[in-house]
Every structure is written in C-alpha cells, then in structure tokens.
Design an enzyme around this catalytic site. Structure first.
Site, mmCIF file in Angstrom:
data_model
loop_
_atom_site.group_PDB
_atom_site.id
_atom_site.type_symbol
_atom_site.label_atom_id
_atom_site.label_comp_id
_atom_site.label_asym_id
_atom_site.label_seq_id
_atom_site.Cartn_x
_atom_site.Cartn_y
_atom_site.Cartn_z
ATOM 1 N N THR A 73 0.880 -1.248 -0.123
ATOM 2 C CA THR A 73 0.060 -0.136 0.088
ATOM 3 C C THR A 73 0.958 1.266 -0.173
ATOM 4 O O THR A 73 0.492 1.895 -0.791
ATOM 5 C CB THR A 73 -0.824 -0.103 1.193
ATOM 6 O OG1 THR A 73 -1.660 -1.076 1.194
ATOM 7 C CG2 THR A 73 -1.781 1.234 1.442
ATOM 8 N N THR A 232 14.757 5.465 8.538
ATOM 9 C CA THR A 232 16.026 4.426 8.850
ATOM 10 C C THR A 232 15.270 3.200 8.578
ATOM 11 O O THR A 232 14.187 2.856 8.795
ATOM 12 C CB THR A 232 16.433 4.483 10.449
ATOM 13 O OG1 THR A 232 16.738 5.853 10.829
ATOM 14 C CG2 THR A 232 17.340 3.484 10.697
ATOM 15 N N CYS A 323 -13.108 -5.718 2.385
ATOM 16 C CA CYS A 323 -13.665 -6.247 3.660
ATOM 17 C C CYS A 323 -13.717 -5.035 4.733
ATOM 18 O O CYS A 323 -12.772 -4.702 5.046
ATOM 19 C CB CYS A 323 -12.982 -7.377 4.294
ATOM 20 S SG CYS A 323 -13.804 -8.393 5.367
HETATM 21 N N1 PLP Z 1 -2.109 -4.178 -4.307
HETATM 22 C C1 PLP Z 1 -2.673 -5.585 -4.349
HETATM 23 C C2 PLP Z 1 -2.978 -5.932 -5.975
HETATM 24 C C3 PLP Z 1 -2.864 -6.288 -3.515
HETATM 25 O O1 PLP Z 1 -3.553 -7.865 -3.344
HETATM 26 C C4 PLP Z 1 -2.590 -5.877 -2.134
HETATM 27 C C5 PLP Z 1 -2.950 -6.760 -0.838
HETATM 28 O O2 PLP Z 1 -4.074 -7.411 -0.718
HETATM 29 C C6 PLP Z 1 -2.013 -4.773 -1.947
HETATM 30 C C7 PLP Z 1 -1.879 -3.891 -3.182
HETATM 31 C C8 PLP Z 1 -1.676 -4.048 -0.810
HETATM 32 O O3 PLP Z 1 -0.495 -4.733 -0.137
HETATM 33 P P1 PLP Z 1 -0.073 -4.580 1.659
HETATM 34 O O4 PLP Z 1 -0.963 -5.409 2.132
HETATM 35 O O5 PLP Z 1 1.331 -4.997 1.589
HETATM 36 O O6 PLP Z 1 -0.415 -3.175 1.771
#
Ligand code: PLP
Length: 381
Positions: A73, A232, A323
């Site tokens: 994310t 860091t 969800c």
């Molecule tokens: N992008 C996609 C396609 C994902 O499937 C996910 C997680 O489900 C994410 C981004 C987000 O990743 P993270 O859980 O490391 O924030």
C-alpha cells in the site's frame, strides 16, 4: 475431540512466512543504523546492500532502483502521489485496481487531478484505448487482479503510455514471487510489491523506481533511499524479504505447475458437482490467470453465509473483495466486468499456495456442495 488445523485457501490475502524469512530476520534483528559511518553502521549497510542486490537481480532491476517500504500500500501511494500530486495532474487508471491504488487515485481526483479510466471487459482484462495517447502525470495498472487472478497487458500498456512520455506505475503485488518479473524489460517507471504475498514478513513492501523520472517525495525526512522513502531502513525486514523472494524465485516454476494442477482439479471438481456454477475468468479464451487463483460464481448464494459455513468446517476462504470490519462489500471488480448482481453476491475466491495439499483440495470438494446449498437457502430467506 481433536481439532484439525484450518484448511487455508486465502493465500492471495497473505501467505505464511517462510522459515528462511523467519531465520534471516532473527539473524539480523540486532543490526543498527545502516546509515551510521562507524563499524556497526557499515555492518548493517552491508546486509542491506546484499538484500537490495538480491531483490534487484531477481526482479530485473538495478540495486539503486530498489526501495524498501512498509507495505505494498505504501509503495503504491509513494509512486502515485509522487507523480500526481502536482496541480493540474492527469491520472489514467483502471476500474479493477486494489483499494491501495483505487482509493489513492480517488483521493488524487478529490484534490483536483483529472482521472481517466481504461475500460475492462467481461473477461476481467483491461482494454487498451487511446486514453493512453494523451500525456498524463501517471498511468497505473495492476499486473494481476487480486480477486479474479486475471493477468493484465501491462507491457503493452507501458509501451503505449511511454510513447507519449507518461510515467507508468505497475502494482505487481500479486505477481512478484509467483511469476517471472523483469522490471527493465517491462518498461514501467515504478513497480510495487509486498513481501507477505510471497512468504516474507507482513508490513514490508518493495518499490522499484527507475532513476528517472522519479516520484516527488511524499514523506520528507533524512533523505534515505534516494529521498523517495526516507526513514531509517529496517535491515532485518529487508533481509528477510530478500530471503523469501530468493526462495520463492527458486521454486517458482515447479510451484506454478503444482498449483495449476491442484487449482484445476478443484475447479473441475466444483463445476462437475455443484449445479449452476461458473468459473469467473478461468478457461476464458485469451485470459491468463495466476496459478493459485480459483475465483467462482455461485449465483443465488449469500456471500457471508458461504464464508461462515466454510469456516464452520475449518475451511478459510474469502470473497476476495474489500472487507470493512469483517463485512464483505460488493466487489467493484466484478461490477466493472458487468456481471449481474446475483453473480457478484455469490462470488467466492479460493487461493492456493505453498502449504496447500491435494488432501486440502479433496476436503474442500467434499464439503462445498453442502455449503453452497445452504448459502443458497439463506439467500432465499
Ligand atoms: N495491491 C494488490 C493487488 C494487493 O492484492 C494488495 C494486498 O492485498 C495490496 C496492493 C496491498 O499490499 P499490502 O497488504 O502489503 O499493503
């Protein structure tokens, strides 16, 4: 009464940490600031540099292009906001993105960016249109959809967008560690990955960022990691991420073949035993699907009831869509594909992974007809 371990079919949500990642993390947990100019700093930096090199080599990037983040994310946000927070920004995206991209693009829109969407077909694959021929601050497209598993034409999209100088961000969170990735050959400007999808630690992401153009810093601070993601660096987590990726890459071909076989056995079994059922994109001509993804439609079944009934048998799966506090929301991906409401509400995603066995698949096939029958009764109430 003996309680057996859950049959876990939600590997696309997160997958168990690999032992090599646990061991590597523990081995390096004592390391100090990799930016320190003294012996302990150099020791930490050597481990970090090795992690960067390993990731770069596996993903077809240069070590300097590897930025460690705290999640997929975050990697998506750093790239998208870094390219498109400027006044008068134009963003091109797709209607099937994960919320990490979808909500970021929506937020950029609220802050004044113009947003254009490529359309998606009923096959779950994005269409390439002339929206890509108008220069933009950034074009963003996922490599594989987290719900359906459908693989997107990201290389063609990148080539077309690059043709007018548009930076391209690829959310490769579902692909890295599962299918081969060559960042340079892909032609993307930035690419996001997430360690917990391939057996690394949760709360760890990777952003690959070309030397130029570079996203403007979203976080400001000490200038670490080219200033793109200051702070860091957690060396132990970076090393564990690299160790997990290395192991995943080493077994990728064999694992993809094993999962494809198990997945096909599961889907064939479901389609032949449960009436009025459809594989969402699997088997559609011209659509490639991630090896571990089985996304199915059980029209007339209640989504929450399916998940709860499966759980009562010790089977863990999800609808794959967002969800909110444990309540499933209607999938924007399936809606964008134009599927009817009763199909969208009866969607179920089983994702297989490293720990999935044939026995798990047989167990699921044995219980699913009863689960779907009851979930269809619930929907009639
Ligand atoms: N992008 C996609 C396609 C994902 O499937 C996910 C997680 O489900 C994410 C981004 C987000 O990743 P993270 O859980 O490391 O924030």
């Amino acid at each position: 009464m003996t309680v057996s371990a859950p049959r876990y079919f939600d590997h696309a949500a997160t997958t168990p940490m690999r032992q090599v990642a646990v061991d590597t993390w523990a081995e390096h947990a004592h390391l100090l600031n990799p930016g320190g100019q003294y012996a302990s700093g150099r020791a930490a930096n050597a481990v970090l540099a090795q992690a960067r090199e390993t990731v770069a080599e596996i993903l077809g990037a240069d070590p300097v292009e590897v930025i460690f983040t705290a999640s997929g994310t975050e990697a998506d946000n750093v790239a998208l906001r870094g390219f498109a927070e400027e006044p008068g920004a134009r963003v091109v995206s797709t209607p099937i993105e994960h919320p990490a991209v979808r909500e970021t693009v929506a937020n950029l829109g609220k802050r004044g960016a113009t947003v254009a969407m490529l359309p998606v077909g009923e096959d779950g694959v994005v269409d390439i249109t002339d929206e890509l021929d108008e220069p933009a601050s950034v074009m963003t497209c996922m490599w594989a959809n987290n719900e359906t598993g459908a693989i997107q034409p990201v290389a063609d999209i990148a080539a077309r967008a690059n043709g007018v100088g548009t930076p391209v961000h690829v959310d490769a969170v579902q692909v890295v560690g599962h299918l081969p990735v060559d960042f340079h050959a892909l032609g993307a400007t930035t690419l996001a990955a997430s360690a917990h999808k391939f057996g690394g630690p949760r709360g760890a992401g990777i952003l690959l960022a070309k030397r130029s153009p570079v996203p403007a810093p979203v976080l400001t601070g000490g200038g670490q990691q080219r200033g793109i993601r200051p702070g860091t660096v957690d060396v132990a987590t970076a090393a564990a991420t690299a160790a997990a990726l290395k192991e995943a890459a080493g077994e990728m071909d064999a694992e993809a073949a094993r999962l494809t076989q198990l997945r096909d056995e599961l889907v064939d079994g479901i389609l032949s035993t449960i009436p009025d059922t459809r594989a969402t994109v699997l088997g559609t001509e011209g659509v490639d699907v991630l090896p571990g993804h089985a996304h199915l439609l059980f029209p007339g079944a209640n989504g929450d009831a399916m998940i709860m009934l499966l759980d009562s048998f010790g089977i863990e799966a999800s609808t794959g869509s967002a969800c909110n506090n444990g309540v499933n929301q209607r999938s924007h991906v399936l809606e964008a594909m134009g599927l009817p409401d009763d199909h969208v509400d009866g969607a179920l995603r089983f994702t297989l992974g490293r720990t999935t066995t044939d026995e798990d698949v047989q167990f699921l096939l044995g219980r699913l007809p009863e689960v779907i029958g009851k979930a269809r009764d619930v929907a009639k109430l």
